[in-house]
Design a protein around this motif. Structure first.
Motif, short mmCIF file in Angstrom:
data_model
loop_
_atom_site.label_atom_id
_atom_site.label_comp_id
_atom_site.label_asym_id
_atom_site.label_seq_id
_atom_site.Cartn_x
_atom_site.Cartn_y
_atom_site.Cartn_z
N ALA A 103 0.84 -1.21 0.00
CA ALA A 103 0.00 0.00 0.00
C ALA A 103 0.87 1.25 0.00
N THR A 104 0.35 2.28 -0.61
CA THR A 104 1.03 3.58 -0.60
C THR A 104 0.68 4.34 0.68
N ALA A 105 1.43 5.41 0.92
CA ALA A 105 1.15 6.24 2.10
C ALA A 105 -0.27 6.79 2.04
N GLU A 106 -0.71 7.13 0.82
CA GLU A 106 -2.06 7.66 0.66
C GLU A 106 -3.11 6.63 1.00
N GLN A 107 -2.90 5.37 0.61
CA GLN A 107 -3.86 4.32 0.92
C GLN A 107 -3.92 4.04 2.42
N VAL A 108 -2.76 4.05 3.05
CA VAL A 108 -2.73 3.86 4.50
C VAL A 108 -3.47 5.01 5.20
N ALA A 109 -3.22 6.21 4.72
CA ALA A 109 -3.87 7.39 5.33
C ALA A 109 -5.38 7.32 5.18
N GLU A 110 -5.87 6.88 4.01
CA GLU A 110 -7.32 6.76 3.81
C GLU A 110 -7.92 5.76 4.78
N ALA A 111 -7.21 4.67 5.04
CA ALA A 111 -7.71 3.67 5.98
C ALA A 111 -7.71 4.22 7.40
N LEU A 112 -6.65 4.93 7.77
CA LEU A 112 -6.59 5.51 9.12
C LEU A 112 -7.71 6.53 9.33
N ALA A 113 -8.00 7.30 8.29
CA ALA A 113 -8.99 8.37 8.39
C ALA A 113 -10.39 7.84 8.68
N GLN A 114 -10.62 6.59 8.41
CA GLN A 114 -11.95 6.02 8.63
C GLN A 114 -12.16 5.53 10.05
N ASP A 139 7.46 5.67 5.07
CA ASP A 139 7.97 6.77 5.87
C ASP A 139 6.84 7.39 6.70
N GLN A 140 7.10 7.57 8.01
CA GLN A 140 6.07 8.10 8.90
C GLN A 140 5.62 9.52 8.48
N ASP A 141 6.58 10.34 8.09
CA ASP A 141 6.24 11.70 7.69
C ASP A 141 5.34 11.71 6.47
N ASP A 142 5.59 10.78 5.53
CA ASP A 142 4.75 10.71 4.34
C ASP A 142 3.32 10.31 4.70
N ILE A 143 3.19 9.37 5.64
CA ILE A 143 1.86 8.93 6.05
C ILE A 143 1.13 10.08 6.77
N PHE A 144 1.86 10.79 7.63
CA PHE A 144 1.25 11.89 8.37
C PHE A 144 0.74 12.97 7.42
N GLU A 145 1.55 13.37 6.45
CA GLU A 145 1.13 14.40 5.50
C GLU A 145 -0.05 13.91 4.67
N ALA A 146 -0.04 12.64 4.30
CA ALA A 146 -1.15 12.08 3.53
C ALA A 146 -2.42 12.03 4.37
N LEU A 147 -2.25 11.78 5.69
CA LEU A 147 -3.40 11.72 6.59
C LEU A 147 -4.11 13.06 6.65
N LEU A 148 -3.35 14.14 6.60
CA LEU A 148 -3.95 15.47 6.65
C LEU A 148 -4.80 15.76 5.42
N GLU A 149 -4.48 15.09 4.31
CA GLU A 149 -5.23 15.33 3.06
C GLU A 149 -6.24 14.22 2.77
N ALA A 150 -6.25 13.18 3.60
CA ALA A 150 -7.12 12.03 3.35
C ALA A 150 -8.59 12.42 3.35
N ASP A 151 -9.36 11.72 2.54
CA ASP A 151 -10.81 11.94 2.47
C ASP A 151 -11.13 13.42 2.27
N GLU A 152 -10.41 14.00 1.31
CA GLU A 152 -10.58 15.42 0.96
C GLU A 152 -10.36 16.36 2.15
N GLY A 153 -9.37 16.01 2.97
CA GLY A 153 -9.00 16.87 4.10
C GLY A 153 -9.99 16.83 5.25
N LYS A 154 -10.72 15.72 5.39
CA LYS A 154 -11.76 15.64 6.42
C LYS A 154 -11.19 15.84 7.82
N LEU A 155 -10.02 15.26 8.09
CA LEU A 155 -9.47 15.33 9.44
C LEU A 155 -8.96 16.73 9.78
#
Length: 473
Positions: A19-30, A120-136
């Motif tokens: 999985a990419t950082a973006e995919q991980v972030a989308e899963a975390l965001a849910q 990379d943790q930083d990549d996941i964190f930045e992706a998490l901020l943008e996940a689900d159209e920036g919901k978080l």
């Protein structure tokens, strides 16, 4: 592929292999766990949309207060937003360390994912901020706003002040309609013509027409019996004679007779309206339970130096926090500041430090931030004033045995008499704003105490009236 992100709460995410950082972030965001972390960090961020203000210039302070006077707190809030004076949650998130705090709270979860995916943790964190159209990000910004208790009105320290100017009756009349007229080349106490506008000035200073005329006599002239030069035109002679008759009629209002009033020439609707306005200013004008706002020397100095005429006004410089905190919303008592007669159109007049005590009812005039400083150039301390909120009944003790209260176009009058056995009697009479008998007490009603009479009159003023008045006998 399942990854446990919180063993104690048994929270896992399901992500694809590689999985990419973006995919991980989308899963975390849910997950509710991640959302709760964002909410908690937001609530504990110490975010303030309206932090304590630093020094601001007087023009900006006046703009804030002017907005409050016109549109209340909601207007001030909107002004801060329009002028970009509020702190945006997004800006605070990045500049105040909230982003770092959030990353620290997520560190264990990011480390657990790194161990399983090598992402990379930083990549996941930045992706998490943008996940689900920036919901978080919206979640944390909203949590910051909900926890924020700051307001514009509480953001100003006491040393930040704004100008406040009170002009009586300016809420119903334009300033240029309130200038008293005068004979000769300039306005002065001696040359001022008797009018509703001059009575308004005297009323503001809590000086009766009789007191004013007596002081004129003390200073060497009698407005009711002026010396008329022999070599003047008939037009000017008639003008002076009319002023003298008007002064006698004004004084007669307090005596209960109409000998001079009957002689007044009132040929037009304008003349009738002007006389009625004068009557309205005189009745209920002087409160004998309070001293004059300034002494006679100060009053006559003000009038004699306001050479271009003008309107009565009070000016002070008051902490913004007090104004926005409602200190001037209702009646208040003030000492200090500047009081006088000022021409706001042409920029002239005369003001003096208020050494007495003035009671201001904002509902009886206009509170503005109009400045007089460009005319007088006084030091800031000259505008310092002490303000105290007061409760007003609306009743004015106009004479020893008379009390009057006016509300809009209705007037209640209480007269005290004494029965043959010496018992006090208080008679309630109601009138319209022109002084004609009207309303529930067209026929006087008697009460044995002043308090009961006031209670009845207050009730009458709240009732529906038939204002088709009969002529005053």
């Amino acid at each position: 592929m399942k990854i446990t992100i919180d063993a104690e709460k048994n929270v896992t995410i399901d992500i694809p292999e590689n999985a990419t950082a973006e995919q991980v972030a989308e899963a975390l965001a849910q997950t509710k766990l991640i959302e709760d972390i964002f909410v908690n960090v937001g609530k504990n961020s110490y975010y303030e949309a309206f932090p304590t203000a630093s020094d601001i210039d007087l023009a900006t302070a006046n703009k804030i207060v002017d907005t409050y006077l016109n549109d209340g707190h909601s207007g001030v809030h909107q002004l801060f937003i329009d002028e970009d004076w509020d702190v945006n949650p997004s800006t605070y998130f990045h500049d105040a360390g909230v982003k770092s705090d959030l990353e620290s709270e997520l560190r264990d979860i990011l480390d657990a994912i790194f161990e399983e995916t090598d992402l990379d943790q930083d990549d996941i964190f930045e992706a998490l901020l943008e996940a689900d159209e920036g919901k978080l990000k919206d979640v944390i910004y909203e949590a910051m706003r909900e926890a924020d208790k700051s307001t514009p009105e509480e953001s100003f320290p006491s040393h930040i002040k704004a100008d406040i100017t009170f002009i009586p009756d300016n809420h119903v009349l334009d300033i240029d309609d309130m200038y008293p007229s005068y004979r000769g080349y300039c306005f002065s106490a001696e040359d001022a013509r008797p009018s509703s506008n001059l009575m308004r000035i005297l009323r503001f200073f809590n000086v009766s027409p009789a007191e004013f005329v007596q002081e004129c006599k003390n200073r060497g002239w009698d407005p009711t019996n002026p010396e008329i030069p022999e070599d003047i035109s008939d037009y000017r002679r008639k003008d002076i004679e009319l002023d003298a008759l008007t002064w006698k009629s004004i004084l007669e209002l307090g005596e209960g007779t109409t000998n001079f009033i009957r002689q007044l020439p009132l040929p037009s609707k304008y003349d009738i309206a002007e006389w009625n306005s004068t009557v309205k200013q005189v009745f209920g004008g002087k409160d004998i339970d309070r001293p004059a706002v300034v002494d006679m020397d100060t009053l006559f100095t003000i009038l004699d130096n306001a050479t271009g005429s003008g309107v009565p006004c009070f000016v002070a410089r008051v902490p913004i926090k007090d104004i926005l905190g409602g200190q001037l919303d209702g009646p208040f008592k003030v000492t200090g500041g500047q009081i006088g007669v000022h021409d706001f159109i042409n920029g002239s007049g005369y003001v003096d430090t208020l050494r007495g005590e003035l009671i201001i009812d904002p509902s009886k005039g206009e509170m503005t931030t109009l400045s007089i400083d460009d005319v007088y150039g006084m030091v800031g301390s000259a505008y310092k004033a002490d303000i105290e909120k007061v409760e007003l009944s609306g009743w004015v003790h106009t004479k020893e045995n008379q009390w009057i209260k006016a509300e809009g176009d209705r007037v209640a009058e209480i007269s005290r008499t004494f029965a043959s056995d010496g018992v006090e009697e208080f008679w309630v009479l109601t009138k319209n704003e022109d002084g004609d008998i009207a309303g529930p007490r067209e026929t006087s009603e008697v009460f044995l105490t002043l308090e009961d009479a006031k209670l009845d009159a207050d009730t009458c003023l709240k009732e529906e009236w038939e204002l088709n008045a009969a002529p005053t006998p």
